[in-house]
Design an enzyme around this catalytic site. Structure first.
Site, PDB file in Angstrom:
ATOM      1  N   HIS A 167       0.865  -1.175   0.000  1.00  0.00           N
ATOM      2  CA  HIS A 167       0.000   0.000   0.000  1.00  0.00           C
ATOM      3  C   HIS A 167       0.904   1.229   0.000  1.00  0.00           C
ATOM      4  CE1 HIS A 167      -3.028  -2.879   1.981  1.00  0.00           C
ATOM      5  NE2 HIS A 167      -3.224  -2.810   0.682  1.00  0.00           N
ATOM      6  N   GLU A 170       1.505   4.017   2.678  1.00  0.00           N
ATOM      7  CA  GLU A 170       2.042   3.637   3.992  1.00  0.00           C
ATOM      8  C   GLU A 170       3.562   3.819   3.973  1.00  0.00           C
ATOM      9  OE1 GLU A 170      -1.693   0.522   4.316  1.00  0.00           O
ATOM     10  OE2 GLU A 170       0.341  -0.282   4.290  1.00  0.00           O
ATOM     11  N   HIS A 260       3.184  -2.978   6.924  1.00  0.00           N
ATOM     12  CA  HIS A 260       2.070  -2.076   6.592  1.00  0.00           C
ATOM     13  C   HIS A 260       1.940  -0.939   7.595  1.00  0.00           C
ATOM     14  CE1 HIS A 260      -0.129  -4.355   3.407  1.00  0.00           C
ATOM     15  NE2 HIS A 260       0.702  -5.286   3.835  1.00  0.00           N
ATOM     16  N   GLU A 336       1.884  -4.000  11.415  1.00  0.00           N
ATOM     17  CA  GLU A 336       1.178  -2.724  11.245  1.00  0.00           C
ATOM     18  C   GLU A 336       1.787  -1.656  12.145  1.00  0.00           C
ATOM     19  OE1 GLU A 336      -1.255  -2.061   9.120  1.00  0.00           O
ATOM     20  OE2 GLU A 336      -2.000  -4.050   8.517  1.00  0.00           O
TER      21      GLU A 336
HETATM   22 ZN   LIG Z   1      -1.451  -1.739   4.237  1.00  0.00          ZN
END
Ligand SMILES: [Zn+2]
Length: 376
Positions: A167, A170, A260, A336
């Protein structure tokens, strides 16, 4: 007074600028061929000493409106130091109030990580005698996808895969990779030396180069979410995943990390593969060990606040770590990091930052070493 976003990872549309009042109305642009949007990055000039109100009018319709609650925008004069500034979110509008003390200032969702810096990262890394750089294929727009192989490949070694930035918005993920690589290639670091003796690392610091340059939050240049492409990647639409998975099939995988950022939760945490059909005691035990050791050595990492667990057998196998865990019978974790801050250890001036992401990236080598001897 001027707003511009015509640069690497720039994203903003101008609605109106009232220079006398310092009233600037803006909208975040949608990702390429996609409905996602949240990432912004633009420059304001000609507002020295004037209090400006920058209103992002469509923030409430963005992909993660809860991401704006308790969020403070990032700003920088020198594009090195990104500090947090007063930001509110009311009635769907994100409002930044700021009085520039220099002629031009940048604003961004998070400290950007540029394509130039990405190229510096992989080119500097390849100069280590422990590293080879391989171009595994091309992105949708024809840019090379760089993979770093650290630790000379050998059948007896464990195969550890680490990828980031599926992504593209990010950006903290590539800061994480920079910190990780810097430590892994530090020949004075005993953890790194031991790891490179016993494991071979396959590292892709930026999976979505096109999307990052375009200023996207989640989509690639073809408009797809790469982290929903892992069951049936297509050479036409998701070449980034297609080439990576093909390479994984070639090397095998013993442990995998996918890095992420999370828009909403103000914490660092792991999401694992408990919902895959092949989940077993081996994967479960290693997961506990990895998480507990990481908590022991880094107070920035925790396991209390995280995503809801998948029910047994209900994992989405289009997601990278679920697919990899199922396909290779190995532990695979989605890491994350927050866009906001780590609420356990808040920092008023910087929030969660580029530097903190890099330090967390360096720290993950400890839990990897800790579980290494238990990997099958
Ligand atoms: Zn992500």
């Amino acid at each position: 007074m001027k707003i511009t976003s015509n640069f690497d990872s720039g994203n903003i549309d101008i609605v109106s600028i009232d220079a006398n009042e310092g009233d600037i109305k803006l909208k975040i642009r949608r990702d390429t061929h996609s409905e996602f949007f949240q990432w912004f990055h633009f420059r304001l000039s000609g507002a020295l000493g004037q209090t400006c109100t920058l209103s992002l009018l469509n923030a409430g319709e963005s992909s993660y409106p809860k991401g704006w609650e308790g969020y403070q925008a990032c700003a920088s004069y020198d594009r090195e130091e990104w500090f947090r500034i007063p930001t509110t979110f009311e009635n769907g509008v994100l409002q930044i109030r700021f009085t520039p003390v220099h002629d031009a200032v940048y604003f961004a969702y998070f400290a950007p990580y540029s394509y130039e810096r990405h190229l510096d990262l992989v080119h500097q890394a390849q100069q280590s005698d422990q590293v080879r750089m391989e171009i595994i294929g091309e992105t949708y727009e024809g840019r090379p996808i760089e993979m770093l192989i650290a630790g000379l490949p050998d059948d007896s070694k464990k195969k550890i895969w680490i990828i980031a930035r599926q992504h593209p918005g990010e950006s903290m993920t590539e800061w994480f990779m920079e910190g990780l690589l810097e430590r892994l290639l530090n020949t004075d670091d005993p953890v790194a030396r031991k790891l490179l003796q016993e494991a071979c690392f396959y590292i892709i610091p930026n999976m979505n180069i096109d999307g990052a340059i375009a200023g996207n939050l989640r989509a690639s240049a073809s408009g797809v979410n790469l982290n929903r492409e892992w069951e049936t990647p297509s050479l036409e639409k998701s070449p980034e995943v297609y080439h990576t998975l093909r390479k994984m099939d070639e090397t095998g995988v013993d442990l995998m990390l996918d890095v992420h950022g999370d828009e909403v939760l103000p914490y660092n945490f792991i999401s694992a593969s408990e919902g895959i059909p092949g989940y077993n005691d081996y994967i479960r035990n290693l997961e506990r060990k990895f998480i507990e050791h990481w908590m022991d050595i880094s107070p920035d990492f925790q396991d209390t606040y995280k995503y809801e667990l998948d029910k047994p057998g209900e994992a989405n196998l289009t997601i990278c770590t679920n697919q990899v865990a199922q396909r290779f019978g190995c532990p695979a974790y989605t890491i994350e990091m927050p866009f906001k801050d780590n609420a356990d250890m808040p920092d008023e001036l910087y929030g969660w930052s580029d530097n903190r992401s890099a330090i967390l990236g360096a720290s993950v080598l400890n839990p990897i070493l800790f579980v290494l001897k238990d990997l099958k």
